[in-house]
Design an enzyme around this catalytic site. Structure first.
Site, short mmCIF file in Angstrom:
data_model
loop_
_atom_site.label_atom_id
_atom_site.label_comp_id
_atom_site.label_asym_id
_atom_site.label_seq_id
_atom_site.Cartn_x
_atom_site.Cartn_y
_atom_site.Cartn_z
N CYS A 165 0.85 -1.19 0.00
CA CYS A 165 0.00 0.00 0.00
C CYS A 165 0.89 1.26 0.00
CB CYS A 165 -0.97 -0.05 1.17
SG CYS A 165 -2.37 1.08 0.96
N HIS A 194 -3.71 -4.97 -0.10
CA HIS A 194 -3.21 -5.53 1.17
C HIS A 194 -3.22 -7.06 1.10
CE1 HIS A 194 -2.88 -1.91 3.68
NE2 HIS A 194 -3.83 -1.43 2.89
N GLU A 238 -2.08 -9.09 3.15
CA GLU A 238 -2.35 -9.64 4.49
C GLU A 238 -3.82 -9.56 4.85
OE1 GLU A 238 -1.30 -6.71 3.81
OE2 GLU A 238 -1.91 -5.23 5.31
#
Lengths: 269, 228
Positions: free
Chosen positions: B86, B202, B204
């Site tokens: 990001c 993202h 994750e």
């Protein structure tokens, strides 16, 4: 006309103490079960995000959610939005450190909009969701409620939405108190009023009782996400109990089944 | 995918960003993520994640103030593996126009720009900024770039979670590993220059497909990075 690319489907978990609860019009909370178990199921079955709202935190000015959020963030790898009783930037910091990606703020936002501006400065717009509990007062007239819909504010919903957009908030979570937990469908009048004002992402909540109702409300432009509680919770509970004990109005689905239905109906979700 | 998972992965901690979910995702995959606060400790690691949320100027200021900038540049030049996520991806570029023009790390040539202003059609915004939600990746101009890299084994139908108002524009189109479409706009969503990677989304927070990217990245070895 270009609609939102893909509508997000978000299970919404109202929390009271250690339990997942669900009420009607945000009252008469009934215990549904252990939140972690529901969240695991939603993560494995197509949820795009999870929203947690601590239903009593704003009454007592404290937050029970940190342990629940920590656990969820350790085993589910989708965005988590957490709300309920958030009053200070320290509250936000604590929740982010527990693994929340965004925080939803209602009561403290209305009482002190400068709190929202400070929070955005510190954590960025993407992190701050303003939660609005709307109750109908008359034709095209809605009032914002606070303290988990226990307190009236006299603030007009449309006016507040305009102010929230100007503050550069990341998203709006709009809940119809009148429809919450009823499975009677979304409040179309409310959503038609708010959606054209929301130049930032809009999550609608309150009233989803069937996949068909979700599809129908998405005909309105400007809805970016749908938060659903009862329809998903009762579905999971029924699967677990291997029986369906439901009100006539409620047709349950999992997040992935709802997304498949919307795709088959050619709704971009 | 058989290589050791015991290698420690550095998560660069410069006082910004929500690192909890990155740490948890790496641990879940069986790696040993370690928060690194002191730049001179970076030498210990072969792989590092540069996270980031918030404003570009604030992020790069913190990197500068804490002495990270030159050390990250040199560490990358030495052939170590960096993934920016990001804002962490955006800071890899030369500059950003977020609230004025600010210099980035300059590891990957290019600029970061705001989404163009959306027009209003029939009373409805063409698209909203920030872009928040799930989108898929399309192959970049280098058709082979998914093989042996961080996107190995992914499909163009896999979706990832985005939340951003600014988009990177690499100068060298060969470094665009994947693009993503938002409304009618295609932007670079994965960039790579040899051993340095960046994801605008993202990983994750992008369920199993995102975890796969983190795993692929942690498994990268110098031999694998020679495909460019």
């Amino acid at each position: 006309m270009v609609k939102s690319d893909r509508v997000r489907i978000i299970p919404r978990l109202d929390i009271k103490g250690p339990n997942l609860v669900k009420g009607v019009h945000m009252e008469g909370l009934r215990i549904m079960g252990e939140p972690g178990e529901f969240v695991r199921y939603y993560y494995e079955n197509g949820a795009d995000e999870i929203i947690y709202i601590d239903t009593v935190a704003s009454l007592y000015g404290r937050n029970h959610l940190t342990e629940i959020v920590k656990k969820a963030a350790s085993e589910t790898f989708i965005p988590l939005t957490v709300g309920g009783g958030i009053r200070t930037v320290e509250d936000i910091q604590t929740l982010l450190e527990c693994g929340a990606d965004k925080v939803a703020i209602n009561t403290a936002a209305i009482q002190d909009p400068s709190f929202i501006r400070n929070a955005i400065k510190r954590f960025g717009s993407q992190c701050i969701v303003v939660s609005i509990h709307a109750q109908r007062r008359g034709p095209n007239d809605y009032e914002c409620l606070t303290d988990n819909a226990r307190e009236r504010t006299g603030v007009n919903v449309a006016d507040w939405v305009k102010q929230v957009v100007e503050m550069d908030v990341g998203e709006i979570l709009l809940t119809s108190v009148d429809r919450d937990g009823t499975a009677a469908g979304f409040d179309e009048e409310l959503i038609r009023k708010v959606a054209p004002l929301a130049s930032i992402p809009l999550i609608i909540s309150g009233g989803a009782g069937s996949p068909k109702q979700v599809r129908e409300i998405l005909e309105i432009d400007g809805i970016d996400a749908v938060a659903i509680a009862s329809m998903f919770h009762y579905h999971h509970q029924a699967l677990e109990a291997n029986k369906l004990v439901l009100r006539d109005t409620l047709v349950t689905n999992s997040p992935s089944e709802l997304k498949a239905f919307l795709a088959s109906e050619k709704v971009a979700s | 995918m058989t290589a050791s998972k015991t290698i420690p992965i550095a998560v660069i901690d410069y006082g910004i960003g929500n690192t909890f979910s990155i740490l948890r995702a790496l641990s879940h995959l069986g790696y040993s993520p370690e928060m690194v606060q002191e730049p001179n400790k970076l030498q210990k690691y072969t792989h590092a994640i540069l996270p980031g949320v918030g404003a570009f100027a604030d992020g790069i200021k913190r990197l500068n103030e804490r002495g990270w900038t030159d050390i990250i540049r040199q560490w990358c030049a030495d052939g170590h593996y960096l993934m920016g996520i990001c804002l962490g991806m955006q800071m890899l570029f030369d500059e950003s126009e977020e609230f004025g023009v600010h210099q980035g790390l300059g590891i990957i040539p290019g600029k970061v720009k705001r989404f163009p202003d959306a027009s209003i059609m029939d009373g409805v915004l063409e698209y909203k900024v920030p872009h928040v939600g799930w989108s898929n990746l399309q192959l970049g101009s280098n058709q082979n770039s998914w093989l042996g890299g961080a996107l190995e084994g992914l499909k163009e139908t896999d979706e990832f979670y985005f939340v951003h108002s600014y988009i990177p524009q690499p100068s060298n189109s060969n470094q665009i590993i994947a693009t993503t479409k938002y409304a009618d706009l295609d932007f670079c969503s994965v960039v790579s220059s040899n051993n340095v990677w960046g994801c605008q989304f993202h990983p994750e927070r992008s369920a199993e497909a995102g975890l796969r990217i983190l795993h692929n990245f942690c498994q990268l070895k110098s031999v694998k990075a020679t495909f460019k």
